[in-house]
Design an enzyme around this catalytic site. Structure first.
Site, short mmCIF file in Angstrom:
data_model
loop_
_atom_site.label_atom_id
_atom_site.label_comp_id
_atom_site.label_asym_id
_atom_site.label_seq_id
_atom_site.Cartn_x
_atom_site.Cartn_y
_atom_site.Cartn_z
N GLU A 1 3.53 1.76 -3.73
CA GLU A 1 3.12 0.37 -3.48
C GLU A 1 4.11 -0.56 -4.17
O GLU A 1 3.74 -1.55 -4.79
CB GLU A 1 1.72 0.09 -4.04
CG GLU A 1 0.62 0.92 -3.44
CD GLU A 1 -0.73 0.61 -4.07
OE1 GLU A 1 -0.84 0.63 -5.32
OE2 GLU A 1 -1.66 0.31 -3.32
N ASP B 1 -3.78 4.45 -10.19
CA ASP B 1 -2.60 3.61 -9.97
C ASP B 1 -1.81 3.55 -11.28
O ASP B 1 -2.32 3.07 -12.30
CB ASP B 1 -3.05 2.21 -9.52
CG ASP B 1 -1.89 1.31 -9.12
OD1 ASP B 1 -0.94 1.20 -9.91
OD2 ASP B 1 -1.94 0.72 -8.03
N HIS C 1 -1.46 6.16 -6.81
CA HIS C 1 -0.57 5.07 -6.42
C HIS C 1 0.58 5.09 -7.40
O HIS C 1 0.38 4.85 -8.59
CB HIS C 1 -1.28 3.72 -6.51
CG HIS C 1 -2.20 3.44 -5.37
ND1 HIS C 1 -3.15 2.43 -5.43
CD2 HIS C 1 -2.31 4.01 -4.15
CE1 HIS C 1 -3.81 2.40 -4.27
NE2 HIS C 1 -3.33 3.36 -3.48
N ASP D 1 -0.92 -6.47 -13.66
CA ASP D 1 -0.86 -5.95 -12.29
C ASP D 1 0.25 -6.58 -11.45
O ASP D 1 -0.01 -7.26 -10.46
CB ASP D 1 -2.22 -6.13 -11.59
CG ASP D 1 -2.25 -5.45 -10.22
OD1 ASP D 1 -1.28 -4.75 -9.86
OD2 ASP D 1 -3.25 -5.63 -9.51
N HIS E 1 -10.84 -1.65 -4.45
CA HIS E 1 -10.88 -2.19 -5.80
C HIS E 1 -12.34 -2.44 -6.15
O HIS E 1 -13.04 -3.12 -5.39
CB HIS E 1 -10.11 -3.51 -5.87
CG HIS E 1 -8.64 -3.35 -5.62
ND1 HIS E 1 -7.76 -4.40 -5.65
CD2 HIS E 1 -7.90 -2.24 -5.33
CE1 HIS E 1 -6.53 -3.95 -5.40
NE2 HIS E 1 -6.58 -2.66 -5.19
N TYR F 1 -8.21 -6.92 -0.12
CA TYR F 1 -8.41 -7.47 -1.47
C TYR F 1 -9.55 -8.49 -1.51
O TYR F 1 -10.09 -8.78 -2.56
CB TYR F 1 -7.12 -8.16 -1.96
CG TYR F 1 -5.93 -7.25 -2.06
CD1 TYR F 1 -6.05 -5.98 -2.62
CD2 TYR F 1 -4.68 -7.65 -1.60
CE1 TYR F 1 -4.95 -5.14 -2.72
CE2 TYR F 1 -3.58 -6.82 -1.69
CZ TYR F 1 -3.71 -5.57 -2.26
OH TYR F 1 -2.63 -4.75 -2.36
N ARG G 1 -5.54 -9.87 2.94
CA ARG G 1 -6.08 -11.11 2.39
C ARG G 1 -7.07 -11.76 3.36
O ARG G 1 -7.47 -12.90 3.20
CB ARG G 1 -4.97 -12.12 2.06
CG ARG G 1 -3.84 -11.47 1.28
CD ARG G 1 -3.40 -12.30 0.08
NE ARG G 1 -2.55 -11.49 -0.78
CZ ARG G 1 -2.95 -10.97 -1.93
NH1 ARG G 1 -4.16 -11.15 -2.38
NH2 ARG G 1 -2.12 -10.23 -2.65
N HIS H 1 3.56 -4.99 -9.66
CA HIS H 1 4.26 -3.73 -9.43
C HIS H 1 5.78 -3.95 -9.46
O HIS H 1 6.26 -4.99 -9.03
CB HIS H 1 3.89 -3.16 -8.07
CG HIS H 1 2.43 -2.90 -7.90
ND1 HIS H 1 1.90 -2.26 -6.81
CD2 HIS H 1 1.37 -3.18 -8.70
CE1 HIS H 1 0.58 -2.18 -6.93
NE2 HIS H 1 0.24 -2.74 -8.07
N HIS I 1 -6.74 1.50 2.78
CA HIS I 1 -7.02 0.60 1.66
C HIS I 1 -7.88 -0.56 2.16
O HIS I 1 -7.55 -1.20 3.15
CB HIS I 1 -5.71 0.08 1.05
CG HIS I 1 -5.83 -0.51 -0.31
ND1 HIS I 1 -6.72 -1.54 -0.61
CD2 HIS I 1 -5.20 -0.22 -1.48
CE1 HIS I 1 -6.61 -1.84 -1.88
NE2 HIS I 1 -5.70 -1.06 -2.45
N HIS J 1 -1.38 0.09 -12.73
CA HIS J 1 -2.63 -0.47 -13.23
C HIS J 1 -3.07 0.16 -14.55
O HIS J 1 -3.48 -0.56 -15.47
CB HIS J 1 -3.75 -0.28 -12.20
CG HIS J 1 -3.53 -1.04 -10.93
ND1 HIS J 1 -4.41 -0.99 -9.88
CD2 HIS J 1 -2.54 -1.87 -10.54
CE1 HIS J 1 -3.96 -1.76 -8.90
NE2 HIS J 1 -2.83 -2.29 -9.26
N GLU K 1 -10.40 2.58 -7.23
CA GLU K 1 -9.06 2.49 -7.80
C GLU K 1 -9.14 2.07 -9.27
O GLU K 1 -9.91 1.19 -9.63
CB GLU K 1 -8.21 1.49 -7.00
CG GLU K 1 -6.78 1.39 -7.53
CD GLU K 1 -5.82 0.69 -6.59
OE1 GLU K 1 -6.22 0.36 -5.46
OE2 GLU K 1 -4.67 0.47 -7.00
ZN ZN Z 1 -1.76 -3.45 -8.11
FE FE Z 2 -2.77 0.39 -6.23
FE FE Z 3 -5.04 -1.33 -4.61
#
Ligand code: ZN
Ligand code: FE
Ligand code: FE
Length: 261
Positions: free
Chosen positions: A240, A160, A195, A208, A91, A54, A21, A210, A51, A163, A126
Site C-alpha cells: 500500500e 499493517d 500490509h 499513518d 478499519h 475508509y 472515500r 505510508h 478493502h 500502522h 486491520e
Molecule cells: Zn494506513
Molecule cells: Fe493498511
Molecule cells: Fe487499510
C-alpha cells in the site's frame, strides 16, 4: 485487476470494494468474478483482499453513520460471495469521544449483525496507527473485539507494518518480541494478511503516512526480516505504498529477490 497484478509480477492483490472515500458499490458482474477466480487459480494466486471504504465507521456515534456502515458491510460481504474463499479487511473505526470501550462494543455488535454462517469470506480487522480516536491501535483492543464476535471462525486480523510501527510496536529492533506479543494477546493463527508498507513517521508517532519500501523509517532491512519471519513468510503480503504500477513492479521484484522461499 488480475491481469494488472500479473503484469507487475504480483500473485495476489488488494482492491477497494467501492470508492475508498465514497459509498456507492461497484457493480458486480458474476462473469467478471468467475473470470477473476479462474485467473487466480491458474496462476496460483494467494487470497485476494477486498478493502472496505475508509468512510465506513462501524463504531460511529451517529445512527446515520452506523446504518451506513452496516449497509456497506452487508453489501460487500454479499458481493464477495462471488469471489468465495477470499478476505475482507476493514478499519475498526474511530470512536470519536465515546471511548475505546464503547467503540469495541459497537464494532462487535455490528459484526454480530452482518456476519452470516454461510459466508465464505474471512473478515479481517486491520491493526491501526492510533491516529485520532482510532480503535485497533493495540493488540488488546483487537483481541477484545474478536472475543465478542459470535462467528469466530469468520474472523481474522490484517497486520499493517506502517500502522503498528506508528502505533508504537518496534518491528525494526524487536520484531520477534512484537510477534510473540501478538501471539500471546491475539494468536498468530488469527493473522491472515500483511500490509507491507514503510512509514514516513517515527515509531509511536500515531500518524499513518505510508512510505515506499526502503524509503521510510522502517527501512528495507526490517521489511526484509518481516517477509522472511517464520510466523509471517507464508502469509499474503499486499503493498500500500505511494506508487504507480512501475513503482509497484520494482518493489515486488526487490522483495522477491530478498525473499528466502
Ligand atoms: Zn494506513
Ligand atoms: Fe493498511
Ligand atoms: Fe487499510
Amino acid at each position: 485487476m488480475g491481469e494488472t497484478a500479473l503484469s507487475i509480477g504480483a500473485n495476489t492483490f488488494q482492491f477497494f470494494t467501492r470508492n475508498p472515500r465514497g459509498g456507492k458499490a461497484k457493480s458486480a458482474d458474476p462473469q467478471d468474478a468467475a473470470a477473476l477466480m479462474k485467473l487466480a487459480e491458474d496462476n496460483a494466486f494467494g487470497p485476494l483482499l477486498a478493502h472496505a471504504p475508509y468512510t465506513m465507521n462501524p463504531c460511529a456515534a451517529e445512527t446515520r453513520l452506523l446504518e451506513f456502515a452496516e449497509m456497506v458491510m452487508r453489501e460487500d460481504l454479499q458481493l464477495l460471495e462471488l469471489l468465495p474463499g477470499n478476505l475482507y479487511n476493514f478499519h475498526p473505526g474511530s470512536h470519536v469521544r465515546q471511548g475505546a470501550e464503547a467503540g469495541i462494543e459497537k464494532i462487535a455488535a455490528m459484526l454480530n449483525k452482518v456476519l452470516f454462517a454461510e459466508q465464505r469470506t474471512t473478515v479481517l480487522l486491520e491493526t491501526m496507527a492510533g491516529k485520532g480516536s482510532e480503535v485497533g491501535r493495540t493488540f488488546e483492543e483487537l483481541a477484545a473485539i474478536l472475543s465478542k464476535v459470535q462467528l469466530q471462525e469468520k474472523m481474522g486480523v490484517c497486520l499493517d507494518t506502517c500502522h503498528i510501527f506508528d502505533g508504537g510496536y518496534d518491528i525494526v529492533n524487536h520484531l520477534d518480541a512484537v510477534l510473540t506479543e501478538f501471539d500471546k494477546i491475539i494468536g498468530l493463527d488469527r493473522l491472515k494478511a500483511v500490509h507491507l508498507n514503510d512509514s514516513l513517521n517515527m515509531l509511536g508517532s500515531h500518524k499513518d503516512r505510508h512510505a515506499r519500501i526502503g524509503e521510510g523509517n522502517i527501512g528495507l532491512e526490517a521489511l526484509t526480516a518481516v517477509i522472511n519471519h517464520p510466523a509471517l513468510k507464508n502469509l499474503p503480503f499486499y503493498l500500500e505504498t505511494p506508487n504507480e504500477l512501475p513503482g509497484y513492479a520494482a518493489e515486488i521484484s526487490l522483495l522477491r529477490a530478498r525473499y528466502q522461499a
